[in-house]
Motif scaffolding. Structure first.
Motif, mmCIF file in Angstrom:
data_model
loop_
_atom_site.group_PDB
_atom_site.id
_atom_site.type_symbol
_atom_site.label_atom_id
_atom_site.label_comp_id
_atom_site.label_asym_id
_atom_site.label_seq_id
_atom_site.Cartn_x
_atom_site.Cartn_y
_atom_site.Cartn_z
ATOM 1 N N ALA A 35 32.334 40.916 44.653
ATOM 2 C CA ALA A 35 31.959 39.808 43.780
ATOM 3 C C ALA A 35 30.440 39.757 43.636
ATOM 4 N N GLY A 92 34.857 34.498 37.925
ATOM 5 C CA GLY A 92 33.865 35.181 38.736
ATOM 6 C C GLY A 92 33.566 36.546 38.150
ATOM 7 N N ASP A 129 33.109 40.551 39.078
ATOM 8 C CA ASP A 129 33.261 41.665 40.007
ATOM 9 C C ASP A 129 32.299 42.779 39.634
ATOM 10 N N ASP A 137 33.252 36.570 53.774
ATOM 11 C CA ASP A 137 33.627 37.841 54.382
ATOM 12 C C ASP A 137 33.236 37.875 55.857
ATOM 13 N N PRO A 189 37.581 40.985 52.318
ATOM 14 C CA PRO A 189 37.883 40.441 50.987
ATOM 15 C C PRO A 189 36.872 40.823 49.909
ATOM 16 N N ASN A 190 35.589 41.015 50.286
ATOM 17 C CA ASN A 190 34.530 41.345 49.317
ATOM 18 C C ASN A 190 34.374 40.264 48.249
ATOM 19 N N ARG A 191 34.441 39.009 48.693
ATOM 20 C CA ARG A 191 34.304 37.890 47.756
ATOM 21 C C ARG A 191 32.971 37.155 47.910
ATOM 22 N N SER A 192 32.487 36.994 49.138
ATOM 23 C CA SER A 192 31.198 36.351 49.381
ATOM 24 C C SER A 192 30.733 36.747 50.767
ATOM 25 N N ARG A 213 37.354 49.048 45.672
ATOM 26 C CA ARG A 213 37.496 47.631 46.001
ATOM 27 C C ARG A 213 36.180 46.967 45.590
ATOM 28 N N VAL A 259 38.868 32.569 39.311
ATOM 29 C CA VAL A 259 38.478 31.877 40.531
ATOM 30 C C VAL A 259 39.377 30.662 40.699
#
Length: 240
Positions: A164, A130, A132, A47, A40-43, A161, A123
């Motif tokens: 965050a 958030g 990116d 992740d 996901p590359n969110r946290s 991709r 978010v």
């Protein structure tokens, strides 16, 4: 339960599962089971939890392979009981309680630092957006993929991709390399991560280290050498 390890390839920031497209066929041709989940590359915590969930649902041992930010992800997700070993490709080998920003901050910046682009994303459940982080489209080929064919590099530049921004400051909750055997590839011509960041993390972890004269996308520009390191790691964990 199967005794044959499955290789799980974990991509990093600014790339996706397709970044392993040249390594996967080499492993499959050897009869090796492979999975390439989308991160996901969110946290970092989120992740790692996602990759850990993938690992738990695999029957048998797993060799986790992480590229770049994916190295930080496998450092945490690698604590899963069925993870037999770790392979880092131009990656971050964080210590417990250490963040990407802290490790990177100990060394001179790479050219990437001046090429980052910041955009907002919504978010869920929050009124605050958030942030990116991606790479300037015009600069990505030179910084990220200098030894990849220009035709492919320009596609990579526009199909990033992002990661965050919060992930850069989040500390690793554990460091799986303290209890699992690990191997690391240093991309010695890396302009995305300072190669000394890679060397430091690997040496601290006591990894078996291979240096390749490569850009950051070592698995696209040197797939055979990357596959060889993965095969070596597999042979080692099978014998253990």
């Amino acid at each position: 339960m199967s005794d044959t390890p499955t290789v799980v390839l974990v991509h990093g920031a600014f790339a996706d599962a397709a970044s392993f497209a040249r390594v996967v066929p080499l492993l499959l041709d050897d009869g090796i089971a492979v999975r390439v989940p989308a991160v996901p590359n969110r946290s970092l915590s989120g992740d790692a939890a996602y990759i850990a969930s993938v690992v738990r649902q695999i029957d048998g041992p797993v060799l986790l392979v992480g590229h770049s930010y994916g190295g930080a992800v496998i450092t945490v997700a690698g604590a899963e009981a069925n993870v037999a070993g770790l392979v880092y490709l131009a990656g971050y080998a964080l210590d417990e309680g250490e963040s990407l920003g802290e490790l990177q901050g100990r060394f001179p910046d790479s050219p990437l630092a001046q090429a980052l682009v910041y955009t907002q994303f919504p978010v869920e459940g929050s009124d605050e957006p958030g942030t990116d982080v991606s790479v300037d489209v015009e600069k990505l080929p030179e910084i990220f993929a200098a030894d990849v064919e220009p035709e492919l590099a320009r596609v990579l530049a526009v199909s990033q991709r992002p990661l965050a921004g919060a992930a850069f400051g989040e500390p690793a909750s554990t460091a799986a390399w303290k209890t699992k055997p690990a191997w690391g590839i240093v991309s010695s011509s890396d302009r995305t991560i300072n190669p000394d960041v890679e060397r430091f993390g690997y040496e601290r972890a006591g990894m078996t280290v291979t240096e390749i004269d490569s850009s950051h996308l070592v698995m696209l520009s040197h797939p055979q050498e990357v596959a060889d390191v993965i095969r070596t790691a597999l042979a080692s964990v099978v014998q253990a």
